[in-house]
Design an enzyme around this catalytic site. Structure first.
Site, PDB file in Angstrom:
ATOM      1  N   ASN A  56       0.820  -1.219   0.000  1.00 44.43           N
ATOM      2  CA  ASN A  56       0.000   0.000   0.000  1.00 44.43           C
ATOM      3  C   ASN A  56       0.857   1.274   0.000  1.00 44.43           C
ATOM      4  O   ASN A  56       0.328   2.373   0.122  1.00 44.43           O
ATOM      5  CB  ASN A  56      -0.894   0.040   1.230  1.00 44.43           C
ATOM      6  CG  ASN A  56      -1.909  -1.082   1.233  1.00 44.43           C
ATOM      7  OD1 ASN A  56      -2.410  -1.487   0.189  1.00 44.43           O
ATOM      8  ND2 ASN A  56      -2.208  -1.607   2.414  1.00 44.43           N
ATOM      9  N   HIS A 142     -14.460  -0.814   6.130  1.00 44.29           N
ATOM     10  CA  HIS A 142     -13.318  -1.526   6.720  1.00 44.29           C
ATOM     11  C   HIS A 142     -13.666  -2.135   8.080  1.00 44.29           C
ATOM     12  O   HIS A 142     -14.491  -1.598   8.828  1.00 44.29           O
ATOM     13  CB  HIS A 142     -12.183  -0.515   6.895  1.00 44.29           C
ATOM     14  CG  HIS A 142     -10.871  -1.116   7.267  1.00 44.29           C
ATOM     15  ND1 HIS A 142     -10.390  -1.111   8.557  1.00 44.29           N
ATOM     16  CD2 HIS A 142      -9.928  -1.744   6.516  1.00 44.29           C
ATOM     17  CE1 HIS A 142      -9.203  -1.694   8.588  1.00 44.29           C
ATOM     18  NE2 HIS A 142      -8.896  -2.094   7.359  1.00 44.29           N
ATOM     19  N   GLU A 184     -15.871   5.091   3.349  1.00 44.39           N
ATOM     20  CA  GLU A 184     -14.456   5.230   3.004  1.00 44.39           C
ATOM     21  C   GLU A 184     -14.328   6.112   1.771  1.00 44.39           C
ATOM     22  O   GLU A 184     -15.275   6.217   0.993  1.00 44.39           O
ATOM     23  CB  GLU A 184     -13.846   3.849   2.690  1.00 44.39           C
ATOM     24  CG  GLU A 184     -13.675   2.999   3.913  1.00 44.39           C
ATOM     25  CD  GLU A 184     -13.200   1.586   3.605  1.00 44.39           C
ATOM     26  OE1 GLU A 184     -12.425   1.394   2.655  1.00 44.39           O
ATOM     27  OE2 GLU A 184     -13.605   0.670   4.328  1.00 44.39           O
ATOM     28  N   SER A 188     -10.937  -0.146   0.337  1.00 51.28           N
ATOM     29  CA  SER A 188      -9.649  -0.824   0.478  1.00 51.28           C
ATOM     30  C   SER A 188      -9.541  -2.097  -0.359  1.00 51.28           C
ATOM     31  O   SER A 188      -8.440  -2.495  -0.721  1.00 51.28           O
ATOM     32  CB  SER A 188      -9.372  -1.133   1.944  1.00 51.28           C
ATOM     33  OG  SER A 188     -10.390  -1.958   2.474  1.00 51.28           O
ATOM     34  N   ASP A 213     -13.364   7.762   6.189  1.00 52.76           N
ATOM     35  CA  ASP A 213     -12.076   7.103   6.386  1.00 52.76           C
ATOM     36  C   ASP A 213     -11.358   7.117   5.046  1.00 52.76           C
ATOM     37  O   ASP A 213     -11.727   6.382   4.132  1.00 52.76           O
ATOM     38  CB  ASP A 213     -12.324   5.672   6.879  1.00 52.76           C
ATOM     39  CG  ASP A 213     -11.045   4.844   6.934  1.00 52.76           C
ATOM     40  OD1 ASP A 213      -9.970   5.366   6.593  1.00 52.76           O
ATOM     41  OD2 ASP A 213     -11.137   3.668   7.322  1.00 52.76           O
ATOM     42  N   HIS A 216      -6.972   5.150   2.003  1.00 48.91           N
ATOM     43  CA  HIS A 216      -6.366   4.872   0.692  1.00 48.91           C
ATOM     44  C   HIS A 216      -6.482   6.041  -0.281  1.00 48.91           C
ATOM     45  O   HIS A 216      -6.038   5.940  -1.414  1.00 48.91           O
ATOM     46  CB  HIS A 216      -6.998   3.625   0.068  1.00 48.91           C
ATOM     47  CG  HIS A 216      -6.695   2.383   0.827  1.00 48.91           C
ATOM     48  ND1 HIS A 216      -5.540   1.661   0.639  1.00 48.91           N
ATOM     49  CD2 HIS A 216      -7.372   1.770   1.812  1.00 48.91           C
ATOM     50  CE1 HIS A 216      -5.540   0.631   1.466  1.00 48.91           C
ATOM     51  NE2 HIS A 216      -6.634   0.664   2.196  1.00 48.91           N
ATOM     52  N   LYS A 245      -0.336   3.966   4.498  1.00 51.95           N
ATOM     53  CA  LYS A 245      -0.491   3.623   3.088  1.00 51.95           C
ATOM     54  C   LYS A 245       0.399   4.546   2.249  1.00 51.95           C
ATOM     55  O   LYS A 245       1.596   4.394   2.287  1.00 51.95           O
ATOM     56  CB  LYS A 245      -1.964   3.671   2.704  1.00 51.95           C
ATOM     57  CG  LYS A 245      -2.696   2.363   3.020  1.00 51.95           C
ATOM     58  CD  LYS A 245      -3.226   2.245   4.391  1.00 51.95           C
ATOM     59  CE  LYS A 245      -3.755   0.853   4.689  1.00 51.95           C
ATOM     60  NZ  LYS A 245      -4.906   0.885   5.567  1.00 51.95           N
TER      61      LYS A 245
HETATM   62  C1  LIG Z   1      -5.627   0.112   6.517  1.00 54.37           C
HETATM   63  C2  LIG Z   1      -6.948   0.707   6.811  1.00 54.37           C
HETATM   64  C3  LIG Z   1      -7.251   1.159   8.088  1.00 54.37           C
HETATM   65  C4  LIG Z   1      -6.340   0.952   9.240  1.00 54.37           C
HETATM   66  O1  LIG Z   1      -5.302   1.857   9.188  1.00 54.37           O
HETATM   67  P1  LIG Z   1      -3.923   1.506   9.932  1.00 54.37           P
HETATM   68  O2  LIG Z   1      -3.247   2.811  10.033  1.00 54.37           O
HETATM   69  O3  LIG Z   1      -3.227   0.514   9.070  1.00 54.37           O
HETATM   70  O4  LIG Z   1      -4.298   0.912  11.256  1.00 54.37           O
HETATM   71  C5  LIG Z   1      -8.461   1.784   8.286  1.00 54.37           C
HETATM   72  N1  LIG Z   1      -9.334   1.933   7.271  1.00 54.37           N
HETATM   73  C6  LIG Z   1      -9.083   1.492   6.037  1.00 54.37           C
HETATM   74  C7  LIG Z   1     -10.081   1.696   4.966  1.00 54.37           C
HETATM   75  C8  LIG Z   1      -7.886   0.845   5.769  1.00 54.37           C
HETATM   76  O5  LIG Z   1      -7.636   0.370   4.554  1.00 54.37           O
END
Ligand SMILES: *Cc1c(COP(=O)(O)O)cnc(C)c1O
Length: 393
Positions: A56, A142, A184, A188, A213, A216, A245
């Site tokens: 990522n 997620h 999101e 992801s 969130d 990505h 990421k």
């Molecule tokens: C990876 C991810 C997370 C978690 O983030 P980290 O910093 O790796 O704990 C949360 N939400 C989504 C959509 C993700 O892909």
């Protein structure tokens, strides 16, 4: 989540054994593999070299010399640990500067740093909602978002993926408390992007808050890589960004109002009772974010690689997903077939991960291909050739 057939009366070993057996029977057992070379373009495993299509780190910043140097320099100056939670001793002037920088860059009054995106999502949802509230989450959200919602006192309602009309219907349900809409930016697993403008239109006037969130999206989408909500009209009420990421490090931040920030500082247990990110890591994140902000050329490289891959894959009869982002899923469906395909690609020097339920919905096992700015055209050619051989064979 526990499989349903596990009863509490069977004893520890039997309960655990049942769960493991169920995973094995459905080809969804997970294993980790100790690779060398971190998440670089090329990685090694058991003395063989592979092209990495699983990372990522979309812009290749984990290996950027300036980011590495910042981490090293500040580790020498300030040690490798924060020494406590931010409420005790772990909040340094670096943390404060980075929070101010983030708030300014992303257009929010405040930013608060968290140790991970998982912790940020979990903490934000659990600290905000109360009994009687509704959490309306995209069905493909997620695990960190759904986990928090499921174990919260609020009622969780899921709307159809990226479907504002489905959300609208759920908003008609009577609710005595407050509503939190959760989605999101870039999904992801699918790599598709939330229709933020339409979602915001549906939410407008309902008094609900939108939580986005953008794990990505940050670093790769929009002007300066500010993410899916870089345009003011798409800005959510609460934004979570992860530095694990495209920023190439790890850690996360919540972007919010002054009032929510103060509330989280009083009540968010993940902040109060967990050791803060080390100052050296903060320095590395800060340098990486400055690169993210100013290096359009890295995003351009990534976009070229995505376009090159998609053009190639169209010719080989694999179902092309609608994703235009670095996440390019090949949906295979069956768990075992997906595992076998990942295994055969590995024999050809291609490193990919088979994503299976419950990470993806049942019957949607996929190869999750991630492209980065560091891939060369010849890497992508090798991937395409390997896939085309699979198609023929
Ligand atoms: C990876 C991810 C997370 C978690 O983030 P980290 O910093 O790796 O704990 C949360 N939400 C989504 C959509 C993700 O892909």
């Amino acid at each position: 989540m526990q499989p349903l057939e596990i009863r509490n009366s069977v004893g520890w070993e039997s309960r655990i054994n049942n769960a493991l057996t169920q995973r094995r029977c459905t080809w969804s057992y997970r294993e980790r593999v100790p690779v060398k070379g971190g998440n670089n373009r090329l990685i090694q495993y058991e003395n063989r070299c592979y092209i990495n299509f699983s990372s990522n780190d979309y812009l290749g910043l984990a290996y950027h010399p300036k980011v590495i140097k910042a981490w090293q320099d500040y580790a020498s100056l300030e040690g490798v640990g924060a020494g406590g939670s931010g409420h005790v001793i772990g909040y340094s002037s670096h943390h404060q500067q980075l929070e101010k920088w983030l708030a300014n860059w992303l257009g929010f009054p405040r930013a608060l740093l968290f140790t991970s995106g998982f912790a940020a999502n979990y903490s934000l949802i659990r600290t905000l909602v109360a009994s009687g509230d509704h959490i309306l989450a995209d069905r493909l959200s997620h695990a960190s978002l759904l986990e928090a919602a499921i174990y919260s006192p609020a009622t969780l309602l899921r709307f159809a993926h990226n479907n504002p009309n489905s959300l609208k219907r759920l908003l008609h349900r009577s609710c005595n408390g407050n509503r939190l809409i959760v989605t999101e930016g870039v999904f992801s697993m699918n790599g598709d992007v939330a229709p933020l403008e339409e979602l915001k239109k549906v939410i407008c006037g309902t008094g609900s808050w939108l939580m986005l969130d953008d794990a990505h999206g940050i670093g790769v989408i929009g002007e300066e890589g500010r993410g899916c909500s870089w345009e003011k009209k798409n800005q959510p009420d609460l934004l979570v960004v992860s530095f694990g990421k495209a920023v190439g490090v790890s850690g996360a931040a919540v972007l919010c109002t002054e009032q929510v920030a103060e509330y989280l500082l009083q009540f968010a247990r993940h902040l109060i009772y967990s050791t803060a990110l080390p100052p050296a890591q903060i320095a590395a994140i800060h340098v990486a974010l400055n690169i993210v902000r100013h290096e359009d050329s890295l995003r351009q490289r990534l976009l070229e690689n995505i376009a090159y891959f998609r053009k190639g894959i169209e010719n080989y009869g694999f179902m092309l997903s609608s994703s235009k982002t670095a996440i390019q899923p090949l949906i295979i469906g069956d768990n075992l077939r997906t595992l076998q395909l990942a295994h055969r690609l590995r024999e050809r020097g291609i490193w990919l991960t088979a994503m299976r339920p419950p990470t993806v919905p049942p019957g949607n096992a996929q190869l999750r291909i991630t492209l980065t700015a560091t891939h060369l055209a010849e890497d992508i050619n090798m991937l395409l050739e390997a896939l085309s051989n699979e198609r023929k064979g």
